[in-house]
Each structure stands twice: as structure tokens, then as C-alpha cells.
Motif scaffolding. Sequence first.
Motif, short mmCIF file in Angstrom:
data_model
loop_
_atom_site.label_atom_id
_atom_site.label_comp_id
_atom_site.label_asym_id
_atom_site.label_seq_id
_atom_site.Cartn_x
_atom_site.Cartn_y
_atom_site.Cartn_z
N ASP A 6 0.86 -1.18 0.00
CA ASP A 6 0.00 0.00 0.00
C ASP A 6 0.89 1.23 0.00
N CYS A 7 1.18 1.74 -1.19
CA CYS A 7 2.14 2.85 -1.33
C CYS A 7 1.78 4.03 -0.45
N GLU A 8 0.54 4.44 -0.50
CA GLU A 8 0.16 5.66 0.24
C GLU A 8 -0.22 5.36 1.69
N GLY A 9 -0.30 4.09 2.05
CA GLY A 9 -0.59 3.73 3.44
C GLY A 9 -1.94 4.20 3.92
N PHE B 246 -5.75 2.67 -8.65
CA PHE B 246 -7.08 2.35 -8.12
C PHE B 246 -7.17 2.77 -6.65
N ARG B 247 -8.24 3.41 -6.30
CA ARG B 247 -8.41 3.78 -4.89
C ARG B 247 -9.85 3.56 -4.45
N ALA B 248 -9.97 2.78 -3.39
CA ALA B 248 -11.29 2.47 -2.86
C ALA B 248 -11.69 3.50 -1.81
N GLU B 249 -11.43 4.78 -2.11
CA GLU B 249 -11.83 5.81 -1.16
C GLU B 249 -13.26 6.18 -1.48
N ASN B 250 -14.06 6.27 -0.46
CA ASN B 250 -15.48 6.46 -0.70
C ASN B 250 -15.80 7.94 -0.81
N ILE C 167 -1.07 17.70 -8.46
CA ILE C 167 0.15 16.88 -8.35
C ILE C 167 0.50 16.71 -6.88
N GLY C 168 0.97 15.51 -6.54
CA GLY C 168 1.52 15.28 -5.21
C GLY C 168 2.88 14.62 -5.39
N GLY C 169 3.89 15.10 -4.68
CA GLY C 169 5.21 14.49 -4.85
C GLY C 169 6.08 14.70 -3.63
O1 4AD Z 1 -1.03 12.68 -3.90
P1 4AD Z 1 -1.09 11.25 -4.33
O2 4AD Z 1 -1.84 10.30 -3.49
O3 4AD Z 1 0.41 10.80 -4.53
C1 4AD Z 1 0.87 9.56 -4.81
O4 4AD Z 1 0.18 8.60 -5.07
C2 4AD Z 1 2.36 9.47 -4.92
N1 4AD Z 1 2.74 8.07 -4.77
C3 4AD Z 1 2.80 10.05 -6.24
C4 4AD Z 1 4.29 10.06 -6.43
O5 4AD Z 1 4.97 10.77 -5.73
N2 4AD Z 1 4.79 9.29 -7.36
O6 4AD Z 1 -1.71 11.18 -5.81
C5 4AD Z 1 -1.11 11.88 -6.87
C6 4AD Z 1 -2.15 12.62 -7.68
C7 4AD Z 1 -2.96 13.65 -6.89
O7 4AD Z 1 -2.27 14.86 -6.79
C8 4AD Z 1 -4.21 13.76 -7.72
O8 4AD Z 1 -4.01 14.62 -8.83
C9 4AD Z 1 -4.38 12.36 -8.26
O9 4AD Z 1 -3.14 11.71 -8.16
N3 4AD Z 1 -5.39 11.60 -7.51
C10 4AD Z 1 -6.61 11.28 -7.98
N4 4AD Z 1 -7.21 11.56 -9.13
C11 4AD Z 1 -8.46 11.09 -9.33
N5 4AD Z 1 -9.13 10.34 -8.41
C12 4AD Z 1 -8.55 10.03 -7.23
N6 4AD Z 1 -9.22 9.27 -6.35
C13 4AD Z 1 -7.23 10.51 -6.96
N7 4AD Z 1 -6.37 10.39 -5.93
C14 4AD Z 1 -5.26 11.06 -6.28
#
Ligand code: 4AD
Length: 465
Positions: free
Chosen positions: A168-171, A232-236, A390-392
Motif C-alpha cells: 500500500d504505497c500511500e498507506g 485504483f483507490r477504494a476511497e469512498n 500533483i503530489g510528490g
Molecule cells: O497525492 P497522491 O496520493 O500521490 C501519490 O500517489 C504518490 N505516490 C505520487 C508520487 O509521488 N509518485 O496522488 C497523486 C495525484 C494527486 O495529486 C491527484 O491529482 C491524483 O493523483 N489523484 C486522484 N485523481 C483522481 N481520483 C482520485 N481518487 C485521486 N487520488 C489522487
Amino acid sequence: SVISITDVLAGKYPVNETITVHGWIRTRRDSKAGISFLAIHDGSCFDAIQAIVPNELDNYQTDVLKLTTGGAVKVTGTLVESPGQGQSFEIQATEVEVLGLVEDPDTYPMAAKRHSIEYLREHAHLRARTNIGGAVTRVRNTLAQAIHRFLHSKGYFWISTPLITASDCEGAGEMFRVSTLDMENLPRTDKGDVDYSEDFFGKEAFLTVSGQLNVETYCCAMSKVYTFGPTFRAENSNTSRHLAEFWMVEPEIAFADLAIAGDLAEEMLRYVFKALLEERADDMAFFQQRVDKTVIDRLNTVIEKDFVRMDYTDAIDILQNCGKKFENEVFWGVDLNSEHERYLAEEHVGGPVILQNYPKDIKSFYMRLNDDKKTVAAMDILAPGIGELIGGSQREERLDVLDERLAEMGLDPVDYSWYRDLRRYGTVPHSGFGLGFERLVAYATGIQNVRDVIPFPRTPNNAAF
Ligand code: 4AD
Ligand code: MG
């Protein structure tokens, strides 16, 4: 080969010669003089080509007059310069072959009228036929190609990271399980837990939430890499910015700190918006006119103005002292809500802002701890209208610090042994980010909901088609 209407309208074929085009009827208009005008589109560009069909054709009564919006045709005729304005060329038809009529024009769901975007969403299998559906599809394609082109030109390798994973990358615990176990008859351990050793992979497996951890392994060998694929994200969360299945672009750069990742993100956004305005002027003019009057200006601002960089701590200060009443309280340590993010991007800065150095407690385990020991080298790029694009972060490359963070977060180092190996064998500073591709397309078109910029949106209670 089949000729594209784009090439015909661009003047790539000689006038006064015979030409054959294929496509679907956008509209049919009949004149009193016994001539029909067919507007034919093939999806290759926004415009349709007009075919002028005289009633002398053998099948005029039997076929041509039955054509309605959505019908499929093959039209042969003489290519001529169009006397009317707006169109460069048209076809004087000598032959119209009907390939497929629309069965019952009165109930055809995509009849030629203005449909609401929600209505189109419910007819996702047909919406690519509409003006907006076609325009979104072409813009999405241009943006994806431009991303690949940009990264390729900078020497980045595209890495295919797995969709099925154990980590789970994002935990955040928002993973979809992948399993072949019989749900009605789950194998149990002595303790009564589900026994995943009997499952297909011999352990628990999930759909990936991010390709980052995998792409880091290639970064620590190939230096400049990226992954671009579905996540894929199972966030509700039933919001206009969340999908259960979305595409993400994730560059990862070795020997790079957070500032370098921020620069790459900024340069990439600039490059792809420029490409979009050049390559899809037709579709962008449509979005500007019909969806969002400010969209082209907005993209030009990104192209022309440097992004503002701001520390989380300063952002908290600004939010606390701006005199605006937020629904959610602002204090140091809080995870910012979209109301805060939008205030910063829309009202305070008036353009994209790179917010960085967040409190460690609201961020993921892999982010590099700053010297203050309270914040991590993380960044979010916030944009007006959409919020987080963007998230990084810079990744924690020091094994001892990483292990401390894993422990703090209650994560088992055994599960991350392969990730820890990168820190044990020739570790290097490295940074990267994830760009949500649907948020990018929404931002670039002015479309409000990410469900309308992906062909088949997946959201809670909706996996139709
Ligand atoms: O900020 P997030 O969660 O970052 C990551 O997953 C890191 N592992 C990325 C990395 O550093 N390589 O997600 C990155 C981006 C968010 O800024 C948002 O734009 C998009 O993914 N995102 C979604 N887009 C659509 N639906 C969702 N449920 C999203 N969750 C995140
Ligand atoms: Mg994020």
C-alpha cells in the motif's frame, strides 16, 4: 486506406478530383430544390465535412432521405472548395452508401440537441459521438502523447509497473483486494482469520494505488524513469475530483532533490499545455465557447507565469490571517482541505502554487524527513479550479531514518524489504511526483467533473459498461 476528414479539411487532397470519406451523420438538411446537405464527422477533428447530395442519385429517396444523426455512411464525390464561410472544402456527392441507419431516430439517445453532461455520463458508451465527447477524447489523447513526448525528450524511460501488488504505497488503506477465494466459503486460519496462503498469489494482493514504489526501484538503476498507467483507490469520496480508477503519471528522478522535481513538474505542465493549444485549437475553441470562457487564458497563465513556491508553514499563516472564515479550522499540523487549497491558488496567488514541506504526520512514510524533524520534503501543486493536481516528494534515502519512520507508522519492515534494499545497496537521493491525469484533463478543458474526462468512469456504486 481510409481517408481522414481532418486531412481533407486541411487541404491534403487535390480539388476537382474524386474522393471517398467515411463517417457518421451529424446533421442532415434538405433544400426545397431537392438537394440534401450532410454534415459528416469521423471523430478525427472537431469539424464535420459537408456533402452536397443531389436528388438525382438512384438511392436518394430510399436511402439518403432516411439518414439521421448518428447514421453511418460512405460518400464518394468531387472535392471542391467551399463557397460558404467556416468550411474550407466540401464534397459534391456522386454516390452515398448507407453503412448503418439509426434504427429509431426518435429514441436515439444522442439525437442532435444539447444534452446535459450528467445525461451523457449515463450513456458513456455513446457519448464519444457528441461534440463534447469527441473533443474530450482528442484533448485527452494529445495530453497523454505530449507527456510521453516531453519525458522521452528529457531522457526518461517509461517503466511498466504492476497493477497487482502487495504493498500500500500511500498507506491510506484504500486498496481494492484481488482474490480468487470463494467468498461464500473462505478458508480460515486456526485464529479464524481469512487464510490468504490459499489465495491465488499465496498472500493478500491488491490493485495498486500508485506505481511509485516500483518505479523507484528502476530509478535507482536507470536514473530518469516514469510510470504512466491506471491506479485504483477504494476511497469512498463522491466528489467531482475523485475516481476509483484513474490514470497517473509518475516521474522519478535520481540524484535530485524536491526543487528539481518541482521544476520538472512545472516544465512538463507548460510543455503539455503549449502542445494542447497548438494541436487542438479546434477543440479548445469549443471548450472556451461552451464550457469555460476562461480556459485558454488559464492555460496561457500557466505557460507564461512562474509557479509560486510556498512552505506549508507560511500557507498556514496566510490562511489564519486572511480574514476569511473557513468551515474547517486552520492550525499548524492540519491536513489542508480543498477550501484552503482553493483559497491559496485562486484568491491568494491567482495561479498554480507549489506548496511544500508539510508536517510529517499528515504525509506518507517514504517522504524525506527535513532537518527540523517536524516536516518532510513533500510538495503538492495546487491549481485554481481543481485544487491538487500533483503530489510528490523527495524520498527518504537514509535507511536508518526510513526504518524509524516505518516503526513510527506501525508498518512492518519485512513487507518493505525490497524497498529497503534500495537504501542498502548504493542509495542515492531521489525525488518524484504523481500527476492525476484526469485532473489534468479537467483543468485543461474547464470540465468540472473528472467523471466526464475518462471514457468509462468508475466511482462508488458505478461500474457500468
Ligand atoms: O497525492 P497522491 O496520493 O500521490 C501519490 O500517489 C504518490 N505516490 C505520487 C508520487 O509521488 N509518485 O496522488 C497523486 C495525484 C494527486 O495529486 C491527484 O491529482 C491524483 O493523483 N489523484 C486522484 N485523481 C483522481 N481520483 C482520485 N481518487 C485521486 N487520488 C489522487
Ligand atoms: Mg496527495
